[in-house]
Design a protein around this motif. Structure first.
Motif, short mmCIF file in Angstrom:
data_model
loop_
_atom_site.label_atom_id
_atom_site.label_comp_id
_atom_site.label_asym_id
_atom_site.label_seq_id
_atom_site.Cartn_x
_atom_site.Cartn_y
_atom_site.Cartn_z
N TYR A 13 0.82 -1.20 0.00
CA TYR A 13 0.00 0.00 0.00
C TYR A 13 0.86 1.26 0.00
CZ TYR A 13 -3.14 3.63 1.73
OH TYR A 13 -3.85 4.80 1.88
N VAL A 14 1.85 1.31 0.89
CA VAL A 14 2.67 2.52 1.03
C VAL A 14 3.50 2.76 -0.23
CG1 VAL A 14 4.51 3.63 2.34
CG2 VAL A 14 2.69 2.38 3.54
N THR A 15 4.11 1.71 -0.77
CA THR A 15 4.93 1.92 -1.96
C THR A 15 4.08 2.34 -3.16
OG1 THR A 15 4.88 -0.48 -2.41
CG2 THR A 15 6.80 0.38 -1.23
N ALA A 16 2.84 1.87 -3.23
CA ALA A 16 1.95 2.33 -4.30
C ALA A 16 1.64 3.82 -4.15
CB ALA A 16 0.65 1.52 -4.29
N ARG A 17 1.38 4.27 -2.93
CA ARG A 17 1.12 5.69 -2.70
C ARG A 17 2.36 6.52 -3.01
NH1 ARG A 17 -3.56 6.95 0.31
NH2 ARG A 17 -3.03 9.05 -0.39
N VAL A 18 3.52 5.99 -2.66
CA VAL A 18 4.78 6.70 -2.92
C VAL A 18 5.03 6.83 -4.42
CG1 VAL A 18 7.30 6.43 -2.80
CG2 VAL A 18 5.92 6.24 -0.72
N ARG A 19 4.75 5.77 -5.19
CA ARG A 19 4.92 5.85 -6.64
C ARG A 19 4.03 6.94 -7.24
NH1 ARG A 19 5.22 0.18 -6.29
NH2 ARG A 19 3.00 -0.02 -6.82
N SER A 20 2.82 7.04 -6.72
CA SER A 20 1.90 8.07 -7.19
C SER A 20 2.43 9.47 -6.88
CB SER A 20 0.53 7.88 -6.54
OG SER A 20 -0.35 8.93 -6.90
N ARG A 21 2.93 9.67 -5.67
CA ARG A 21 3.48 10.97 -5.29
C ARG A 21 4.73 11.29 -6.11
NH1 ARG A 21 1.89 13.04 -0.12
NH2 ARG A 21 -0.39 12.90 -0.16
N ARG A 22 5.56 10.27 -6.32
CA ARG A 22 6.81 10.52 -7.04
C ARG A 22 6.54 10.94 -8.48
NH1 ARG A 22 12.54 7.75 -5.96
NH2 ARG A 22 13.71 9.03 -7.43
N ALA A 23 5.49 10.41 -9.07
CA ALA A 23 5.15 10.77 -10.46
C ALA A 23 4.78 12.24 -10.59
CB ALA A 23 4.00 9.90 -10.94
N LYS A 24 4.43 12.89 -9.49
CA LYS A 24 4.04 14.30 -9.52
C LYS A 24 5.20 15.26 -9.25
CE LYS A 24 -0.65 13.16 -7.93
NZ LYS A 24 -1.64 13.34 -6.86
N LEU A 25 6.39 14.73 -8.97
CA LEU A 25 7.53 15.60 -8.73
C LEU A 25 7.91 16.35 -10.00
CD1 LEU A 25 9.82 13.24 -6.59
CD2 LEU A 25 8.35 15.10 -5.77
N PHE A 26 8.49 17.53 -9.83
CA PHE A 26 8.91 18.32 -10.98
C PHE A 26 9.94 17.55 -11.80
CE2 PHE A 26 7.93 22.94 -9.50
CZ PHE A 26 6.64 22.56 -9.20
N ASP A 27 9.87 17.72 -13.12
CA ASP A 27 10.83 17.06 -13.99
C ASP A 27 11.73 18.10 -14.66
OD1 ASP A 27 9.29 18.20 -16.01
OD2 ASP A 27 8.27 16.33 -16.50
N ALA A 28 12.59 17.65 -15.56
CA ALA A 28 13.55 18.55 -16.21
C ALA A 28 12.85 19.67 -16.97
CB ALA A 28 14.47 17.75 -17.13
N ASP A 29 11.71 19.37 -17.59
CA ASP A 29 10.98 20.41 -18.33
C ASP A 29 10.47 21.50 -17.37
OD1 ASP A 29 11.36 19.23 -20.79
OD2 ASP A 29 9.45 18.14 -20.75
N ASP A 30 9.99 21.10 -16.21
CA ASP A 30 9.54 22.09 -15.22
C ASP A 30 10.69 23.00 -14.79
OD1 ASP A 30 6.82 21.22 -15.01
OD2 ASP A 30 7.49 19.52 -13.82
N TYR A 31 11.85 22.40 -14.55
CA TYR A 31 12.99 23.21 -14.13
C TYR A 31 13.44 24.16 -15.24
CZ TYR A 31 13.35 20.01 -10.16
OH TYR A 31 13.09 19.28 -9.02
N ARG A 32 13.38 23.70 -16.50
CA ARG A 32 13.76 24.58 -17.60
C ARG A 32 12.83 25.78 -17.69
NH1 ARG A 32 15.66 19.81 -20.27
NH2 ARG A 32 13.55 19.23 -20.93
#
Length: 352
Positions: A13-32
């Motif tokens: 359960y926890v790792t599934a929730r973590v994967r969902s949160r991690r997918a929302k982190l800023f990526d290289a395009d956001d930083y650019r």
């Protein structure tokens, strides 16, 4: 923190929730996008992201870079408190103990504030309110008017004895390295004592492997900082026990020679996993570049552990590091744009 140690751990359960949160982190395009914005534009951009709640809550009291930084800290606390809300059993214990790194952060933040005569309000806004310390402990720390007072306020905590032992070195050298490293050593000693020497291929063993890697990279960074500071401090005296890569004496010898240091890492148990990151380490022309490459290397290693052991503590701890990276990158961009630093220089500061 509430205690939820009864029952079995809910890794799936926890790792599934973590994967969902991690997918929302800023990526290289956001930083650019962000590095080409001014502070007010960055703030508006963040209002349309998962930082919306914090930006709106703090917008009446703060603006510009201050608003961005305080929103980042509050959002970080929220996300890590969520981890504890989700976790049960021993998984909760592992996460709760690891999040004591923010107790260490808060201690070092207060000490730095005292050292630089920063206003209490600024120091308080920089605290990250997750970890074990209750509000009363943080309030006592904030009331300290000297580093000696802060040390006394921490008596009886996991940091008290270590800070007392390092205080004389701080006074003689007048640099914060002895105190900050004492805090880190106390934190990791507490974690390793808690996890013990587990049987191979168990959740505890994976947790310890992750911690050992973080200690190794923390030792490398601290040794280089001490060597470049010019202060009369022996890197071996502030070595953090518990890693696998070096002993204190070996690190002392390698600290002043980055080329030999990289070679030693290549020949270590991390070498095969960290080829790309080590190439970055070799090409780094400054201490800051070297430290960023070390941070990237640790992130890469944590991600590899997560991929190998998807239902373990590793994905959770890897997410913690990745979320910290996002916070640090956004902060670096906002500060850099406010200071008028060229875009290419800001981009070099980011840990990708």
């Amino acid at each position: 923190m509430s205690v939820k140690t009864e029952g079995s751990s809910n890794y799936e359960y926890v790792t599934a929730r973590v994967r969902s949160r991690r997918a929302k982190l800023f990526d290289a395009d956001d930083y650019r996008k962000l590095v080409r914005m001014g502070p007010s534009e960055i703030a508006r951009f963040m209002e349309d992201t998962e930082y919306e709640t914090e930006m709106n809550a703090l917008g009446a009291r703060h603006s510009g870079v201050d608003l961005i930084e305080y929103a980042l800290n509050r959002n970080l606390s929220k996300h890590f408190d969520d981890l504890l809300t989700w976790a049960d059993g021993s998984l909760y214990e592992y996460i709760a103990n690891y999040l004591r790194k923010f107790d260490a952060w808060n201690v070092k933040t207060v000490i730095r504030g005292i050292y630089t005569d920063a206003p209490r309000e600024e120091v308080e806004d920089d605290l990250i309110r997750t970890g074990e310390f209750a509000g009363a402990t943080l309030d006592r720390l904030l009331e300290a008017t000297s580093i000696e007072d802060a040390t006394e306020a921490l008596s009886g905590t996991i940091f008290g004895d270590a800070l007392e032992d390092a205080y004389e070195d701080f006074e003689s050298a007048d640099v914060l390295v002895p105190l900050e490293n004492a805090v880190d050593r106390a934190f990791f000693a507490h974690l390793l004592d808690d996890v013990g020497q587990p049987e191979p291929d168990t959740p505890n063993a994976l947790y310890r492997e992750f911690l050992e890697a973080e200690i190794d990279f923390r030792n490398l960074r601290n040794a280089l900082r001490i060597a470049r500071s010019g202060a009369d401090i022996d890197p071996g005296e502030y070595f953090i026990d518990g890693g696998r890569l070096f002993g204190g004496e070996e690190l002392r010898q390698l600290a002043s020679n980055p080329d030999e240091l990289v070679t030693a890492i290549r020949e270590s148990s991390y070498g095969n996993d960290l080829t790309e990151a080590l190439d970055e380490l070799e090409n780094a022309e400054s201490l800051i570049g070297f430290e960023h490459a070390l941070n990237s290397a640790l992130l890469e290693y944590s991600e590899k552990l997560s991929n190998r052991y998807p239902l373990s503590i590793c994905p959770v701890l890897s997410y913690v590091l990745a979320k910290e990276r996002e916070i640090e990158n956004i902060r670096a961009i906002a500060r850099g744009r406010e200071a008028g630093i060229p875009v290419d220089e800001i981009e070099e500061e980011l840990v990708q």
